[in-house]
Design a protein around this motif. Structure first.
Motif, PDB file in Angstrom:
ATOM      1  N   VAL A 116      21.650 -90.782 -97.355  1.00  0.00           N
ATOM      2  CA  VAL A 116      22.377 -89.888 -98.268  1.00  0.00           C
ATOM      3  C   VAL A 116      21.387 -89.205 -99.194  1.00  0.00           C
ATOM      4  N   ARG A 117      20.433 -89.958 -99.696  1.00  0.00           N
ATOM      5  CA  ARG A 117      19.449 -89.361-100.597  1.00  0.00           C
ATOM      6  C   ARG A 117      18.653 -88.277 -99.868  1.00  0.00           C
ATOM      7  N   GLN A 118      18.259 -88.556 -98.644  1.00  0.00           N
ATOM      8  CA  GLN A 118      17.502 -87.543 -97.893  1.00  0.00           C
ATOM      9  C   GLN A 118      18.364 -86.307 -97.631  1.00  0.00           C
ATOM     10  N   ALA A 119      19.645 -86.528 -97.377  1.00  0.00           N
ATOM     11  CA  ALA A 119      20.548 -85.388 -97.132  1.00  0.00           C
ATOM     12  C   ALA A 119      20.651 -84.519 -98.382  1.00  0.00           C
ATOM     13  N   VAL A 120      20.714 -85.155 -99.557  1.00  0.00           N
ATOM     14  CA  VAL A 120      20.768 -84.403-100.818  1.00  0.00           C
ATOM     15  C   VAL A 120      19.449 -83.656-101.034  1.00  0.00           C
ATOM     16  N   PHE A 121      18.334 -84.329-100.772  1.00  0.00           N
ATOM     17  CA  PHE A 121      17.029 -83.684-100.974  1.00  0.00           C
ATOM     18  C   PHE A 121      16.903 -82.445-100.071  1.00  0.00           C
ATOM     19  N   ASP A 122      17.452 -82.545 -98.858  1.00  0.00           N
ATOM     20  CA  ASP A 122      17.411 -81.390 -97.947  1.00  0.00           C
ATOM     21  C   ASP A 122      18.206 -80.201 -98.504  1.00  0.00           C
ATOM     22  N   ILE A 123      19.333 -80.494 -99.124  1.00  0.00           N
ATOM     23  CA  ILE A 123      20.126 -79.417 -99.741  1.00  0.00           C
ATOM     24  C   ILE A 123      19.310 -78.756-100.846  1.00  0.00           C
ATOM     25  N   GLU A 124      18.653 -79.574-101.635  1.00  0.00           N
ATOM     26  CA  GLU A 124      17.832 -79.017-102.720  1.00  0.00           C
ATOM     27  C   GLU A 124      16.738 -78.123-102.161  1.00  0.00           C
TER      28      GLU A 124
ATOM     29  N   GLU B 130      15.223 -94.769-110.726  1.00  0.00           N
ATOM     30  CA  GLU B 130      14.547 -94.835-109.421  1.00  0.00           C
ATOM     31  C   GLU B 130      14.961 -93.647-108.533  1.00  0.00           C
ATOM     32  N   PHE B 131      16.259 -93.354-108.490  1.00  0.00           N
ATOM     33  CA  PHE B 131      16.740 -92.241-107.652  1.00  0.00           C
ATOM     34  C   PHE B 131      16.186 -90.904-108.151  1.00  0.00           C
ATOM     35  N   LEU B 132      16.186 -90.723-109.472  1.00  0.00           N
ATOM     36  CA  LEU B 132      15.701 -89.451-110.024  1.00  0.00           C
ATOM     37  C   LEU B 132      14.204 -89.287-109.808  1.00  0.00           C
ATOM     38  N   LEU B 133      13.495 -90.386-109.936  1.00  0.00           N
ATOM     39  CA  LEU B 133      12.047 -90.352-109.727  1.00  0.00           C
ATOM     40  C   LEU B 133      11.727 -89.982-108.277  1.00  0.00           C
ATOM     41  N   GLN B 134      12.476 -90.580-107.365  1.00  0.00           N
ATOM     42  CA  GLN B 134      12.274 -90.283-105.945  1.00  0.00           C
ATOM     43  C   GLN B 134      12.557 -88.802-105.662  1.00  0.00           C
ATOM     44  N   MET B 135      13.633 -88.292-106.254  1.00  0.00           N
ATOM     45  CA  MET B 135      13.992 -86.879-106.076  1.00  0.00           C
ATOM     46  C   MET B 135      12.879 -85.977-106.599  1.00  0.00           C
ATOM     47  N   ASN B 136      12.340 -86.382-107.745  1.00  0.00           N
ATOM     48  CA  ASN B 136      11.274 -85.583-108.341  1.00  0.00           C
ATOM     49  C   ASN B 136      10.027 -85.590-107.454  1.00  0.00           C
ATOM     50  N   GLU B 137       9.654 -86.783-107.025  1.00  0.00           N
ATOM     51  CA  GLU B 137       8.448 -86.924-106.205  1.00  0.00           C
ATOM     52  C   GLU B 137       8.562 -86.155-104.894  1.00  0.00           C
ATOM     53  N   GLU B 138       9.705 -86.333-104.236  1.00  0.00           N
ATOM     54  CA  GLU B 138       9.831 -85.780-102.882  1.00  0.00           C
ATOM     55  C   GLU B 138      10.212 -84.311-102.865  1.00  0.00           C
ATOM     56  N   VAL B 139      10.870 -83.841-103.934  1.00  0.00           N
ATOM     57  CA  VAL B 139      11.340 -82.447-103.908  1.00  0.00           C
ATOM     58  C   VAL B 139      10.880 -81.645-105.129  1.00  0.00           C
ATOM     59  N   LEU B 140      11.409 -81.999-106.299  1.00  0.00           N
ATOM     60  CA  LEU B 140      11.292 -81.126-107.468  1.00  0.00           C
ATOM     61  C   LEU B 140       9.846 -80.830-107.861  1.00  0.00           C
ATOM     62  N   SER B 141       8.984 -81.846-107.747  1.00  0.00           N
ATOM     63  CA  SER B 141       7.602 -81.656-108.192  1.00  0.00           C
ATOM     64  C   SER B 141       6.865 -80.616-107.346  1.00  0.00           C
ATOM     65  N   ASN B 142       7.426 -80.266-106.189  1.00  0.00           N
ATOM     66  CA  ASN B 142       6.781 -79.248-105.340  1.00  0.00           C
ATOM     67  C   ASN B 142       7.173 -77.826-105.716  1.00  0.00           C
ATOM     68  N   TYR B 143       8.023 -77.679-106.698  1.00  0.00           N
ATOM     69  CA  TYR B 143       8.504 -76.350-107.098  1.00  0.00           C
ATOM     70  C   TYR B 143       8.400 -76.227-108.622  1.00  0.00           C
ATOM     71  N   ASN B 144       8.457 -74.980-109.112  1.00  0.00           N
ATOM     72  CA  ASN B 144       8.463 -74.761-110.558  1.00  0.00           C
ATOM     73  C   ASN B 144       9.917 -74.611-111.012  1.00  0.00           C
ATOM     74  N   THR B 145      10.560 -75.740-111.231  1.00  0.00           N
ATOM     75  CA  THR B 145      12.012 -75.717-111.443  1.00  0.00           C
ATOM     76  C   THR B 145      12.405 -75.997-112.880  1.00  0.00           C
ATOM     77  N   ILE B 146      13.662 -75.652-113.179  1.00  0.00           N
ATOM     78  CA  ILE B 146      14.312 -76.142-114.393  1.00  0.00           C
ATOM     79  C   ILE B 146      15.389 -77.114-113.911  1.00  0.00           C
ATOM     80  N   THR B 147      15.399 -78.318-114.496  1.00  0.00           N
ATOM     81  CA  THR B 147      16.370 -79.321-114.059  1.00  0.00           C
ATOM     82  C   THR B 147      17.099 -79.910-115.250  1.00  0.00           C
ATOM     83  N   VAL B 148      18.416 -79.896-115.156  1.00  0.00           N
ATOM     84  CA  VAL B 148      19.266 -80.324-116.257  1.00  0.00           C
ATOM     85  C   VAL B 148      20.210 -81.401-115.743  1.00  0.00           C
ATOM     86  N   GLY B 149      20.216 -82.535-116.402  1.00  0.00           N
ATOM     87  CA  GLY B 149      21.108 -83.603-115.978  1.00  0.00           C
ATOM     88  C   GLY B 149      22.345 -83.660-116.854  1.00  0.00           C
TER      89      GLY B 149
END
Ligand code: TEU
Ligand code: CA
Length: 554
Positions: free
Chosen positions: A177-185, A234-253
């Motif tokens: 599920v996490r990988q599926a979400v990361f793919d959408i991002e 842990e989930f947010l860190l993984q998302m950041n490492e695998e996806v967000l950190s590769n882009y110049n994004t704005i992220t709001v929780g």
């Protein structure tokens, strides 16, 4: 204080359905947004947050997504979206998407597969549990009424939905599920979108074993119990490492129920999780004294309580995390009606006073469409006028099923608190349908559109629109507004909200009269210097006129 672009930005929130209709079917759409980009550019904002525009049965107006890679046909096509993104970027405006991944729609293919059997590729994508003694697996209540569990005969099991039954919760414990979400991002980031506002992201990690809530009185208690679960970081860190950190994004929780301490964990620079939290404390300050009624009430918030809450977030996150600043959005009543005074006499001054209070704070300010015009609550008096699933469901549950409150009182509560107050179409002009559409709009337009509209505001240099424009300009110009340390003044004062900001040897003094009275205040050590902005002509020093705001720099 470290500097990043999202700290210098002002966000404008668009509720697409109610913003601008371009093809006269009564529903706002992407081409309508393109038409209005020059208006947003003129206001001076930096980032547009789009409420969900994906394919959805719209049981919760797009917060129930059936396909994350398709545009809802009512809003246009993917080509229209590409054009919007390109046009926005040309104007140097960024686009932030709404990412709703705590749950999907029950119409999403994942759920359609998942519910068929206990052993299919998607069977573990959602949170399924066996009945407990023939009943729901636990006592959790859903945010839109009733139990948080719905039974599916095919699986002889219940699935969890913290919101409506048409919004099943995803199982984030499942790595797939996490990988599926990361793919959408990645799909959206690769298109060039600039970031995500993450819907109820602090609910994705559920408490181990899904135990009962100790006191199951309201849905709100369930939400608080589930919020900020043990695997969230842990989930947010993984998302950041695998996806967000590769882009110049704005992220709001978006984080209902989070505290400043929680927020530091998600937005601390050393944490590599999110840029900022969108917290709820100040908008939940007036719960009904009868706990069973939750947020439904018609009482104003006490200024001292409001100050205590906002001050705690300002000082709590200073130098350690980052706030979102907002008075209203698509889930809240209109700012001027709730926190100000929407009578014709004081509407403009109080709208500008609220804007000053917020825009001089530390954090990223959010303007909800129409707020810059001083748009007001809808003024509905009948149940049939409401459309929002939360408003309609709770009316039935609290009035008809549980008999906790009578219908007339509940209508008063809805008029004060319903999310529909913010969802009436944008008021562009005094023309037919307020310039929103030539066809009958999908939703009622506020009767006051002939007076409150963008055209009128743009042709009057003293309008609230230009006041917001000036506030935004000041933020872009002055580092002290963006980065200054926040110092509350006189927390016991129940009429004035005053505070200071300090930065590089300078002081900003911000004074806001929250009453309709003329009052007298002195703020030591000095109340002088340059007046950066105020909502009355001719500063009168210690005398504060009704809903007067002023900001000095010295
Ligand atoms: O809102 C989350 C939330 O907890 C609430 O604001 C909720 O909508 C309600 O008003 C509580 O009284 C987000 C979205 O902003 C909202 O529009 C969605 O309905 C909700 O999540 C579910 O996706
Ligand atoms: Ca349309």
């Amino acid at each position: 204080m470290s500097k990043q672009w999202f700290k210098d930005a002002v966000v404008y929130q668009i509720y697409p359905m109610s913003f601008q209709d371009s093809n006269n079917d009564g529903i706002g759409d992407l081409n309508g947004i393109i038409e209005r980009l020059p208006y947003l550019k003129k206001l001076g904002i930096d980032v547009i947050w789009l409420n969900p525009i994906y394919k959805s049965p719209n049981k919760d107006n797009g917060y129930d997504i059936a396909d994350y890679r398709l545009i809802n046909p009512e809003y246009g096509t993917m080509e229209d979206f590409n054009a919007l993104l390109a046009q926005a970027h040309k104007l140097n405006l960024k686009i932030m998407m709404d990412l709703v991944v705590n749950h999907t729609s029950d119409q999403h293919d994942w759920f359609q597969q998942s519910k068929k059997s206990t052993d299919n590729p998607y069977s573990d994508y959602y949170i399924w549990r066996d009945p407990k003694n023939g009943h729901e697996p636990n006592n959790w209540l859903a945010a839109f009424g009733g139990s948080a569990w719905t039974y599916v005969p095919e699986r002889k099991q219940y699935y969890l939905h913290l919101f409506a039954s048409g919004q099943p919760d995803l199982n984030w414990e499942n790595p797939e599920v996490r990988q599926a979400v990361f793919d959408i991002e990645r799909f959206w980031l690769n298109k060039g979108v600039d970031g995500f506002r993450m819907d109820v992201i602090n609910l994705i990690s559920k408490p181990e074993g899904l135990p009962d809530v100790p006191e199951p009185v309201t849905a709100g208690k369930t939400m608080d119990f589930v919020a900020d679960g043990h695997r969230l970081n842990e989930f947010l860190l993984q998302m950041n490492e695998e996806v967000l950190s590769n882009y110049n994004t704005i992220t709001v929780g978006e984080m209902p129920g989070s505290t400043p301490q929680d927020a530091i964990k998600y937005t601390g620079l050393d944490r590599h999780e999110l840029n900022m939290v969108f917290q709820f404390e100040h908008v939940l300050l007036s719960p009904n004294p009868d706990v069973r009624l939750g947020k439904w009430n018609d009482q104003p918030i006490k200024l001292t309580e409001l100050k205590a809450s906002l001050n705690r977030w300002q000082t709590g996150l200073d130098g350690q995390g980052w706030n979102s600043l907002y008075w209203n959005n698509h889930d809240q009543p209109r700012a001027v009606s709730r926190f100000g005074n929407d009578s014709p006499e004081y509407r403009q001054r109080s709208a500008e006073m609220l804007a000053t209070t917020l825009h001089m704070m530390q954090g990223t300010p959010y303007i909800y469409q129409g707020e810059e015009l001083g748009m007001t609550n809808a003024g509905f008096t009948r149940l049939e006028q409401y459309e929002d699933i939360e408003s309609v469901n709770f009316y039935h549950e609290l009035v008809n099923e549980k008999h906790i409150v009578d219908g007339k009182t509940m209508l008063k509560y809805l008029a004060h608190m319903s999310r529909d107050n913010a969802r009436t179409p944008m008021q562009w002009s005094h023309n037919h349908n307020a310039g929103f559409s030539d066809a009958k709009p999908w939703y009622a337009i506020n009767d006051n559109y002939s007076e409150i509209n963008a055209e009128a505001a743009l042709s009057n240099e003293n309008s609230t629109f230009y006041y917001y424009q000036k506030l935004i300009k000041l933020r872009h110009e002055y580092e002290i507004i963006r980065y200054g340390t926040f110092i509350p003044l006189d927390p016991q004062d129940d009429e004035v909200y005053a505070y200071e900001r300090k930065y590089a040897g300078k002081t900003l003094l911000v004074i806001n009269n929250f009453t309709a009275k003329t009052i007298d205040r002195v703020y030591p050590p000095k109340q002088e210097g340059t007046l950066l902005i105020g909502n009355y002509a001719n500063d009168q020093g210690r005398k504060l006129r009704p809903y007067e705001s002023k900001v000095y720099l010295f």
